[in-house]
Design an enzyme around this catalytic site. Structure first.
Site, PDB file in Angstrom:
ATOM      1  N   CYS A  82      36.132  31.525  -1.570  1.00 35.48           N
ATOM      2  CA  CYS A  82      35.059  30.669  -1.040  1.00 35.48           C
ATOM      3  C   CYS A  82      35.610  29.285  -0.680  1.00 35.48           C
ATOM      4  CB  CYS A  82      33.935  30.558  -2.063  1.00 35.48           C
ATOM      5  SG  CYS A  82      32.687  29.308  -1.665  1.00 35.48           S
ATOM      6  N   CYS A 135      33.916  26.475  -2.598  1.00 34.91           N
ATOM      7  CA  CYS A 135      34.395  26.438  -3.983  1.00 34.91           C
ATOM      8  C   CYS A 135      35.722  25.686  -4.083  1.00 34.91           C
ATOM      9  CB  CYS A 135      34.561  27.861  -4.523  1.00 34.91           C
ATOM     10  SG  CYS A 135      33.046  28.837  -4.525  1.00 34.91           S
TER      11      CYS A 135
END
Length: 454
Positions: free
Chosen positions: A53, A56
């Site tokens: 991600c 993230c």
């Protein structure tokens, strides 16, 4: 000598950086399956992430800073992170549906963080939710300290009552957004005039407002509407949150890097209206400014000229554009009043047709942005699939055509063979028997001879 000292300084800096990186990683532990049982005696602030991600990865250095800051402050809240793809079942138990997801786990309760992903905002959330639901204000000094520290907070004044029960219920739902306090009447500042006790007040924008059940309706809904300051620096995330308030948002869309008079003038006009006409518009409007028009363009499905003013209804995606020239605050007030009385037509909305248009606009914008930022990547992403589809279509067409040609040729050959058999039979019948005169043989056509050869 100078070269040696500079080399030593560089080695020292590199050592400090490496130690800081190691220390940062060690402060925020990676959690596993054992976390389900071990967490029950502590309060945990956890980042549920996915290794692939992008958001993230962007959060990771901020999360390390949060862990260091919380440890240095001696906070009782422990900071950790968990790979939600490796421990999917455990993440699902905590209600993780996207990445990254930040949750504060306190006993059997799990609180979602929905604010800006900055170190200070995340730490403020952790302190707010990990503490008492309703915090007491025992003295005037403590009350003044809270006023200096918090931009928006709510206070219940009085003893036990049905209103306090509603206040506690609302706080249990909305503690993730704001602070909730309780105080006696003698602790409240002398500048606050209470018509009756018990009462619920919100302190913000250097003033206060008192909840009126008759005018404001449900207490929890009123707190939701009043949990923001009157004037805000707006971004896409905040606009989404403002949708819960049911208020319209008057936004000066400007370029903050542009210091021209027109950009600063529109921002100043919105600030003046927010301040001087607060009592008039407080129940229906928020005010603010936004840097750039990219997010607004996706809502309007058009290129908005900057600087300008737009009024958004974030609950249903409607918007109002200026229909007059704004020279001063009074012109802006007249424009806002015309929205309230319905003389300015609302545009946009969230109908099915509008949603389809917005999807098409977003797709178009994405494609254009890809080609602008990286033409080669755009050609690869969109040219390759089109090329493959074209080859497949050509192959299908060619296969059908060749098949028809072969079948046709086969049929022609079969008919030729039958004609040749008939011709041979007729020749046999025409051959002379014994005693009959010999008839000169007839020359076969050239085509028949070629066919026979074939």
């Amino acid at each position: 000598m100078a070269a040696l000292s500079s080399a030593a300084a560089l080695r020292l800096c590199a050592t400090v950086i490496l130690l800081d990186m190691v220390f940062s990683k060690s402060v925020v532990p990676d959690l596993d399956d054992s976390f389900k049982e071990s967490r029950k005696d502590d309060i945990w602030l956890v980042d549920f992430y996915a290794p692939w991600c992008g958001h993230c990865k962007k959060l990771e250095p901020i999360w390390n800073e949060v862990g260091i800051e919380m440890k240095n402050m001696g906070s009782p809240v422990k900071v950790g992170k968990m790979d939600a793809t490796s421990y999917a079942s455990l993440a699902a138990e905590f209600g993780v549906r996207g990445y990254p997801t930040i949750k504060l786990l306190k006993g059997d309760l799990a609180y979602n963080y929905r604010g800006p992903r900055t170190k200070d905002d995340i730490i403020d959330f952790a302190h707010r939710v990990s503490g008492a639901l309703i915090r007491p204000l025992p003295s005037k000094q403590m009350f003044e300290h809270v006023q200096r520290r918090h931009r928006v907070f709510f206070v219940y004044v009085g003893g036990e009552s049905p209103l306090k029960e509603k206040y506690v219920d609302a706080a249990s739902e909305l503690i993730v957004y704001s602070y909730f306090f309780a105080a006696s009447e003698d602790v409240v500042p002398e500048s606050v005039v209470l018509r009756e006790v018990p009462a619920v007040l919100v302190f913000k924008d250097d003033t206060y407002f008192i909840y009126d059940e008759f005018e404001d309706g449900d207490l929890e809904s009123w707190i939701t509407r009043e949990r923001f300051q009157n004037y805000l620096t707006v971004d896409g995330f905040l606009l989404y949150e403002l949708g819960d308030t049911g208020k319209l948002v008057v936004i000066a869309v400007i370029d903050e890097k542009n210091t021209s008079i027109e950009h600063t003038r529109l921002k100043s006009i919105i600030q003046e209206v927010a301040q001087d006409y607060r009592a008039h518009f407080r129940r229906d409007f928020h005010f603010g400014h936004m840097d750039g028009n990219e997010y607004i363009n996706s809502l309007l499905m058009d290129e908005l000229t900057v600087p300008t003013v737009v009024v958004l209804n974030t609950s249903n995606q409607q918007y109002f554009l200026l229909d007059r020239q704004i020279k001063n605050a009074k012109d802006m007030v007249r424009f806002i009043d015309s929205i309230l009385n319905g003389t300015v037509e609302a545009q946009g909305g969230d109908s099915i047709l509008q949603r389809l248009k917005r999807i098409m606009f977003d797709a178009k914008t994405t494609v254009v942005s890809i080609f602008k930022s990286s033409p080669l990547m755009g050609c690869f992403l969109f040219g390759l699939p089109l090329g493959v589809i074209s080859i497949m279509c050509y192959g299908i067409y060619s296969a059908d055509t060749d098949g028809g040609y072969i079948e046709e040729q086969y049929e022609i050959s079969k008919s030729e063979m039958e004609s040749q058999d008939l011709m041979e039979e007729s020749r046999e019948q025409q051959e002379p028997s014994d005693g009959e005169s010999v008839v000169p043989p007839m020359h076969e056509p050239k085509d028949a001879l070629e066919k026979k050869k074939d």
